[in-house]
Design a protein around this motif. Structure first.
Motif, PDB file in Angstrom:
ATOM      1  N   TYR A 174      33.737   3.311  11.228  1.00  0.00           N
ATOM      2  CA  TYR A 174      33.363   2.269  10.096  1.00  0.00           C
ATOM      3  C   TYR A 174      35.514   2.219   9.175  1.00  0.00           C
ATOM      4  CZ  TYR A 174      28.757   3.406  10.724  1.00  0.00           C
ATOM      5  OH  TYR A 174      27.570   3.045  11.695  1.00  0.00           O
ATOM      6  N   LEU A 175      35.878   3.385   9.996  1.00  0.00           N
ATOM      7  CA  LEU A 175      37.376   2.460   9.131  1.00  0.00           C
ATOM      8  C   LEU A 175      38.512   1.593   9.765  1.00  0.00           C
ATOM      9  CD1 LEU A 175      38.801   6.359  10.012  1.00  0.00           C
ATOM     10  CD2 LEU A 175      38.597   5.077   7.478  1.00  0.00           C
ATOM     11  N   PRO A 176      38.935   0.862   8.710  1.00  0.00           N
ATOM     12  CA  PRO A 176      39.507  -0.047   8.792  1.00  0.00           C
ATOM     13  C   PRO A 176      40.798  -0.195   9.472  1.00  0.00           C
ATOM     14  CG  PRO A 176      40.031   0.465   6.625  1.00  0.00           C
ATOM     15  CD  PRO A 176      38.646   1.336   7.320  1.00  0.00           C
ATOM     16  N   ASP A 208      29.024  -5.079  -4.676  1.00  0.00           N
ATOM     17  CA  ASP A 208      29.121  -5.097  -5.892  1.00  0.00           C
ATOM     18  C   ASP A 208      28.656  -3.810  -6.364  1.00  0.00           C
ATOM     19  OD1 ASP A 208      27.659  -5.067  -9.091  1.00  0.00           O
ATOM     20  OD2 ASP A 208      26.275  -6.374  -8.852  1.00  0.00           O
ATOM     21  N   VAL A 209      29.810  -2.911  -6.476  1.00  0.00           N
ATOM     22  CA  VAL A 209      29.732  -1.759  -6.566  1.00  0.00           C
ATOM     23  C   VAL A 209      29.863  -1.295  -8.384  1.00  0.00           C
ATOM     24  CG1 VAL A 209      31.454  -0.046  -5.635  1.00  0.00           C
ATOM     25  CG2 VAL A 209      31.500  -1.845  -4.611  1.00  0.00           C
ATOM     26  N   PHE A 224      33.919  -1.675   2.108  1.00  0.00           N
ATOM     27  CA  PHE A 224      33.927  -0.718   1.421  1.00  0.00           C
ATOM     28  C   PHE A 224      35.371  -0.047   1.320  1.00  0.00           C
ATOM     29  CE2 PHE A 224      33.603   3.313  -0.416  1.00  0.00           C
ATOM     30  CZ  PHE A 224      32.472   2.720  -1.954  1.00  0.00           C
ATOM     31  N   LEU A 225      35.024   0.751   2.579  1.00  0.00           N
ATOM     32  CA  LEU A 225      36.555   1.294   2.824  1.00  0.00           C
ATOM     33  C   LEU A 225      37.832   0.479   2.628  1.00  0.00           C
ATOM     34  CD1 LEU A 225      35.021   3.748   5.745  1.00  0.00           C
ATOM     35  CD2 LEU A 225      34.865   4.268   3.564  1.00  0.00           C
ATOM     36  N   VAL A 246      26.487   5.352  -0.745  1.00  0.00           N
ATOM     37  CA  VAL A 246      27.692   6.102  -0.714  1.00  0.00           C
ATOM     38  C   VAL A 246      28.731   7.469  -1.289  1.00  0.00           C
ATOM     39  CG1 VAL A 246      29.433   3.660   0.990  1.00  0.00           C
ATOM     40  CG2 VAL A 246      28.780   4.367  -1.526  1.00  0.00           C
ATOM     41  N   GLY A 247      29.051   7.847  -0.877  1.00  0.00           N
ATOM     42  CA  GLY A 247      29.862   8.626  -2.273  1.00  0.00           C
ATOM     43  C   GLY A 247      30.928   9.501  -2.033  1.00  0.00           C
TER      44      GLY A 247
END
Length: 335
Positions: free
Chosen positions: A325-327, A55-56, A234-235, A78-79
């Motif tokens: 954390y990159l896909p 939920d962003v 998220f990414l 995150v930002g």
């Protein structure tokens, strides 16, 4: 009948549990809801974040340095921030739990923008004139290196600190002859104020010696270590948002009035296209995919930075960027 009620109740309970299971993840943007923010709106409105159980909340920012302390303190997990500004922050605050995790602008958007009618037709013309620079501006932070690489004498430039809301109006009025900032933001904001586009001179720092990476998604490292799947999710959603926006920029911007009711969708579509063409879809991204860094290029950027910034601590690339954390690379391909 009774069994149907049980089934309906089970569906409602399941839906409620699913909604409750979504992880809240506020995202600190670097700027207002203009065209380049559309990919994040797309990711939220089309359910890309929700598909990852997130939920962003998208929170607009006040410049390319604004999100760094928000994320470092843990107020936001995150930002979005400028990589060079992040490097300086970490040098001044060693051990702060924040790092870049995905590059957005492979080519930085930072620039000096002037007006030809005010005498700014080439870089050296700024000497003897007034440069407007918001103190929290990432482009202003890069200006000393830009000046050094291009032989400018900083003592011959009058620097006028100003606020972001007054930057373009002051340039349009001729109070200052040039300003620092993101090229696409200033250019179209000036055009909206009635400055003829042929009167606008743009000097992207990336075209004049700086080999930096630009804006990136930054993460709170403590949060990321505790929630690695959420950060990767998220990414992944951000990548999908950018892929969708690149495929149809106009449709992406059409989702934005709920976030910025007074938005000029035609203008912001153009601004988004400028960001895509000038800062996102580089040859490096086309070859390697979206979001990563080439180690040799990043090392060169750090060496450049040393010539204009006195590091207190020895800079090492792993302090400022992680690809953990990159896909997967095949999911980050851009067309």
């Amino acid at each position: 009948m009774f069994s149907r009620f049980l089934m309906a109740g089970a569906v409602l309970v399941g839906t409620a549990l699913s909604a409750a299971a979504e992880t809240k993840m506020p995202f600190a943007l670097d700027w207002r809801f203009e065209g380049p923010a559309a990919p994040y709106v797309v990711a939220r409105e089309k359910g890309y974040f929700a598909d990852k159980g997130l939920d962003v909340e998208l929170v607009e920012g006040k410049g390319s340095l604004d999100a760094i302390p928000k994320v470092a303190t843990g107020a936001y997990p995150v930002g979005l921030a400028d990589v060079e500004a992040l490097i300086k922050f970490l040098d001044a605050n060693p051990g702060a739990p924040v790092t870049a995790a995905m590059v957005i602008y492979n080519r930085p958007a930072t620039a000096m923008v002037g007006r030809k009618s005010q005498g700014i037709e080439k870089i050296s013309d700024i000497e003897g004139k007034v440069l407007g620079a918001p103190p929290p501006d990432g482009a202003w932070a890069q200006f000393p290196l830009f000046a050094k690489l291009n032989g400018l004498d900083m003592d011959k430039i009058t620097v006028e600190p100003l606020g972001f809301p007054t930057r373009e109006p002051m340039l349009a009025e001729g109070t200052v002859q040039a300003v620092t900032g993101f090229s696409f933001s200033i250019y179209l904001s000036l055009a909206r104020l009635g400055v003829p586009e042929e009167d606008i001179s743009v000097f992207p720092f990336a075209d004049y010696g700086l080999d930096y990476y630009g804006s990136a998604v930054i993460v709170n490292t403590d949060y990321a270590k505790a929630h690695p799947e959420e950060i990767t999710g998220f990414l992944s959603a951000v990548v999908k948002g950018w892929q969708t926006a690149i495929a149809d920029p106009a449709a992406a911007v059409e989702l934005m009035p709920a976030y910025a009711p007074a938005i000029d969708t035609a203008l912001e579509t153009r601004r988004l296209k400028l960001a895509i063409d000038g800062n996102v879809m580089t040859d490096e991204v086309k070859a390697n995919g979206f979001g990563g860094m080439v180690p040799e290029r990043f090392a060169k950027a750090l060496d450049q930075m040393k010539t204009a910034y006195a590091f207190k601590n020895a800079p090492t690339p792993e302090l400022y960027f992680t690809d953990a954390y990159l896909p997967a690379a095949d999911l980050r391909k851009m067309q």
